[in-house]
Write a protein that holds these residues in place. Structure first.
Motif, PDB file in Angstrom:
ATOM      1  N   MET A 111       3.239   3.155 -10.058  1.00  0.00           N
ATOM      2  CA  MET A 111       4.227   2.882 -11.113  1.00  0.00           C
ATOM      3  C   MET A 111       3.597   3.048 -12.504  1.00  0.00           C
ATOM      4  SD  MET A 111       7.050   2.194  -9.702  1.00  0.00           S
ATOM      5  CE  MET A 111       7.741   1.612  -8.170  1.00  0.00           C
ATOM      6  N   ASP A 112       2.339   2.568 -12.624  1.00  0.00           N
ATOM      7  CA  ASP A 112       1.661   2.684 -13.928  1.00  0.00           C
ATOM      8  C   ASP A 112       1.563   4.141 -14.361  1.00  0.00           C
ATOM      9  OD1 ASP A 112       1.135  -0.081 -14.074  1.00  0.00           O
ATOM     10  OD2 ASP A 112      -0.691   0.135 -12.894  1.00  0.00           O
ATOM     11  N   GLU A 113       1.467   5.038 -13.377  1.00  0.00           N
ATOM     12  CA  GLU A 113       1.277   6.459 -13.686  1.00  0.00           C
ATOM     13  C   GLU A 113       2.568   7.159 -14.124  1.00  0.00           C
ATOM     14  OE1 GLU A 113      -1.768   7.393 -13.706  1.00  0.00           O
ATOM     15  OE2 GLU A 113      -2.501   5.586 -12.691  1.00  0.00           O
ATOM     16  N   GLU A 114       3.701   6.474 -14.031  1.00  0.00           N
ATOM     17  CA  GLU A 114       4.982   7.099 -14.419  1.00  0.00           C
ATOM     18  C   GLU A 114       4.984   7.443 -15.912  1.00  0.00           C
ATOM     19  OE1 GLU A 114       7.599   8.069 -12.738  1.00  0.00           O
ATOM     20  OE2 GLU A 114       6.944   7.333 -10.776  1.00  0.00           O
ATOM     21  N   ALA A 115       5.809   8.434 -16.267  1.00  0.00           N
ATOM     22  CA  ALA A 115       5.865   8.884 -17.664  1.00  0.00           C
ATOM     23  C   ALA A 115       6.591   7.851 -18.537  1.00  0.00           C
ATOM     24  CB  ALA A 115       6.577  10.231 -17.728  1.00  0.00           C
ATOM     25  N   LEU A 116       6.368   7.986 -19.836  1.00  0.00           N
ATOM     26  CA  LEU A 116       6.936   7.051 -20.818  1.00  0.00           C
ATOM     27  C   LEU A 116       8.447   6.805 -20.656  1.00  0.00           C
ATOM     28  CD1 LEU A 116       6.327   5.390 -23.413  1.00  0.00           C
ATOM     29  CD2 LEU A 116       6.817   7.469 -24.711  1.00  0.00           C
ATOM     30  N   ASN A 156       0.830  -1.201   0.000  1.00  0.00           N
ATOM     31  CA  ASN A 156       0.000   0.000   0.000  1.00  0.00           C
ATOM     32  C   ASN A 156       0.871   1.259   0.000  1.00  0.00           C
ATOM     33  OD1 ASN A 156      -2.503   1.498   0.279  1.00  0.00           O
ATOM     34  ND2 ASN A 156      -1.751   1.948   2.343  1.00  0.00           N
ATOM     35  N   ILE A 157       1.913   1.267   0.837  1.00  0.00           N
ATOM     36  CA  ILE A 157       2.794   2.444   0.881  1.00  0.00           C
ATOM     37  C   ILE A 157       3.456   2.639  -0.487  1.00  0.00           C
ATOM     38  CG2 ILE A 157       4.904   3.424   1.874  1.00  0.00           C
ATOM     39  CD1 ILE A 157       4.258   1.874   4.457  1.00  0.00           C
ATOM     40  N   LEU A 158       3.873   1.522  -1.093  1.00  0.00           N
ATOM     41  CA  LEU A 158       4.626   1.624  -2.342  1.00  0.00           C
ATOM     42  C   LEU A 158       3.765   2.004  -3.544  1.00  0.00           C
ATOM     43  CD1 LEU A 158       7.003  -1.452  -2.017  1.00  0.00           C
ATOM     44  CD2 LEU A 158       7.727   0.906  -2.460  1.00  0.00           C
ATOM     45  N   LEU A 159       2.556   1.445  -3.607  1.00  0.00           N
ATOM     46  CA  LEU A 159       1.862   1.488  -4.897  1.00  0.00           C
ATOM     47  C   LEU A 159       0.535   2.243  -4.916  1.00  0.00           C
ATOM     48  CD1 LEU A 159       2.494  -2.192  -6.102  1.00  0.00           C
ATOM     49  CD2 LEU A 159       3.809  -0.141  -6.659  1.00  0.00           C
ATOM     50  N   SER A 160      -0.031   2.548  -3.744  1.00  0.00           N
ATOM     51  CA  SER A 160      -1.389   3.119  -3.766  1.00  0.00           C
ATOM     52  C   SER A 160      -1.424   4.536  -4.332  1.00  0.00           C
ATOM     53  CB  SER A 160      -1.962   3.137  -2.345  1.00  0.00           C
ATOM     54  OG  SER A 160      -1.227   4.060  -1.562  1.00  0.00           O
ATOM     55  N   GLY A 161      -0.278   5.238  -4.227  1.00  0.00           N
ATOM     56  CA  GLY A 161      -0.282   6.624  -4.684  1.00  0.00           C
ATOM     57  C   GLY A 161      -0.553   7.593  -3.542  1.00  0.00           C
ATOM     58  N   GLU A 162      -0.893   7.027  -2.387  1.00  0.00           N
ATOM     59  CA  GLU A 162      -1.156   7.860  -1.209  1.00  0.00           C
ATOM     60  C   GLU A 162       0.156   8.436  -0.671  1.00  0.00           C
ATOM     61  OE1 GLU A 162      -2.913   6.673   3.091  1.00  0.00           O
ATOM     62  OE2 GLU A 162      -3.581   5.460   1.386  1.00  0.00           O
ATOM     63  N   HIS A 163       1.260   7.701  -0.885  1.00  0.00           N
ATOM     64  CA  HIS A 163       2.581   8.133  -0.410  1.00  0.00           C
ATOM     65  C   HIS A 163       3.502   8.300  -1.605  1.00  0.00           C
ATOM     66  CE1 HIS A 163       1.300   6.760   3.586  1.00  0.00           C
ATOM     67  NE2 HIS A 163       0.771   5.747   2.926  1.00  0.00           N
ATOM     68  N   THR A 164       4.507   9.183  -1.444  1.00  0.00           N
ATOM     69  CA  THR A 164       5.494   9.333  -2.517  1.00  0.00           C
ATOM     70  C   THR A 164       6.889   9.137  -1.939  1.00  0.00           C
ATOM     71  OG1 THR A 164       4.008  10.999  -3.426  1.00  0.00           O
ATOM     72  CG2 THR A 164       6.175  10.814  -4.463  1.00  0.00           C
ATOM     73  N   GLY A 215     -11.341  -0.591 -18.182  1.00  0.00           N
ATOM     74  CA  GLY A 215     -12.245  -1.685 -17.808  1.00  0.00           C
ATOM     75  C   GLY A 215     -12.457  -1.779 -16.301  1.00  0.00           C
ATOM     76  N   GLY A 216     -11.895  -0.833 -15.552  1.00  0.00           N
ATOM     77  CA  GLY A 216     -12.157  -0.773 -14.113  1.00  0.00           C
ATOM     78  C   GLY A 216     -11.051  -1.356 -13.248  1.00  0.00           C
ATOM     79  N   GLU A 217      -9.977  -1.904 -13.881  1.00  0.00           N
ATOM     80  CA  GLU A 217      -8.894  -2.464 -13.066  1.00  0.00           C
ATOM     81  C   GLU A 217      -8.085  -1.349 -12.423  1.00  0.00           C
ATOM     82  OE1 GLU A 217      -5.663  -5.414 -14.247  1.00  0.00           O
ATOM     83  OE2 GLU A 217      -7.460  -6.355 -15.075  1.00  0.00           O
ATOM     84  N   GLU A 218      -7.633  -1.591 -11.178  1.00  0.00           N
ATOM     85  CA  GLU A 218      -6.883  -0.552 -10.474  1.00  0.00           C
ATOM     86  C   GLU A 218      -5.496  -0.344 -11.081  1.00  0.00           C
ATOM     87  OE1 GLU A 218      -6.153  -0.582  -6.128  1.00  0.00           O
ATOM     88  OE2 GLU A 218      -8.316  -1.004  -6.085  1.00  0.00           O
ATOM     89  N   THR A 219      -5.047   0.895 -11.146  1.00  0.00           N
ATOM     90  CA  THR A 219      -3.671   1.131 -11.586  1.00  0.00           C
ATOM     91  C   THR A 219      -2.825   1.461 -10.355  1.00  0.00           C
ATOM     92  OG1 THR A 219      -4.189   3.442 -11.984  1.00  0.00           O
ATOM     93  CG2 THR A 219      -4.276   1.969 -13.890  1.00  0.00           C
ATOM     94  N   THR A 220      -1.493   1.405 -10.529  1.00  0.00           N
ATOM     95  CA  THR A 220      -0.606   1.678  -9.397  1.00  0.00           C
ATOM     96  C   THR A 220       0.192   2.955  -9.664  1.00  0.00           C
ATOM     97  OG1 THR A 220       1.330   0.554 -10.278  1.00  0.00           O
ATOM     98  CG2 THR A 220      -0.288  -0.826  -9.113  1.00  0.00           C
TER      99      THR A 220
END
Ligand code: TYD
Length: 212
Positions: A158-163, A51-59, A151-156
């Motif tokens: 990491m997924d949000e990082e730039a190209l 959760n700390i690593l991937l939820s996006g709540e923490h950086t 399709g509703g799957e959660e992203t993390t």
């Protein structure tokens, strides 16, 4: 006997999790005793660390991010991987140290050489016998991740990082594969799921001398 420790690696959205599940089912269908596991998160501390690593709540800063992945690994090795290997089970692990090298070292541009000791420390003496690098170009893998998100799957986080980050990660895997050709095998992730799975099985059979 070689330790039956196999890791699956690749960029987000490469299809690795489907392939590892199919490989587990295939080995089990032949009566093999298989543990399928993943990082980060598959241990008693894992849900919190994940959760700390991937939820996006923490950086976390890259250094803290690295140490959290390694803390997760040490706990995972102690609770699941080492006991399973000791019992002679197959261990199929979705991501391991090569992900740390690709994401934190290549992706976040941390200095790999000075950190090798830490990586070894977290592995607790176990190295994969075989690593399958499920390889897909980043434009394709990001498109798959995007369509799953729609399709509703959660992203993390990491997924949000730039190209460019994802490109560095893929280049990281490419470099690792060149550096350890005796352990890391590239599996082309283009094609039907079943076709890719046949490629995966061929590599596993060749590596372990299976006559299946
Ligand atoms: P997850 O949703 O499990 O992705 P996937 O199904 O693609 O494995 O998220 C795990 C994320 O954590 C993924 O983006 C890769 C990243 N990661 C690291 O950055 N370093 C690591 O050492 C590990 C194990 C994973």
């Amino acid at each position: 006997m070689k330790p039956r420790f196999i890791t699956f690696e690749g960029v987000d959205g490469c299809g690795k999790s489907t392939q590892i599940r199919l490989a587990r089912d295939w080995l089990k269908s032949m009566g093999e005793d298989v543990l399928m596991t993943f990082e980060p998160g598959d241990n008693s501390l894992g849900a919190g660390i994940r959760n700390i690593l991937l939820s996006g709540e923490h950086t976390p800063v890259p250094e803290a991010e690295l140490l959290l992945f390694l803390a997760d690994r040490a706990q995972h090795m102690h609770e699941l991987v080492l006991p399973a290997l000791k019992k002679g089970q197959w261990v199929l692990c979705d991501r391991f140290t090569d992900s740390t090298l690709a994401y934190q070292m290549a992706g976040r541009q941390l200095d790999a050489e000075s950190l090798q000791g830490l990586l070894d420390f977290a592995e607790m003496g176990a190295r994969p016998t075989l690593t399958l690098w499920i390889d897909l170009p980043v434009c394709e893998s990001l498109a798959r991740t995007r369509s799953r998100a729609q399709g509703g799957e959660e992203t993390t986080r990491m997924d949000e990082e730039a190209l460019p980050f994802h490109e560095r990660v893929r280049d990281g895997f490419k470099r690792l594969c060149r550096q350890s050709p005796e352990r890391i095998f590239r599996v082309d992730a283009f094609g039907d799921v079943d076709v890719v799975q046949q490629r995966v099985r061929t590599v596993i059979k060749d590596c372990f001398g299976l006559n299946l």
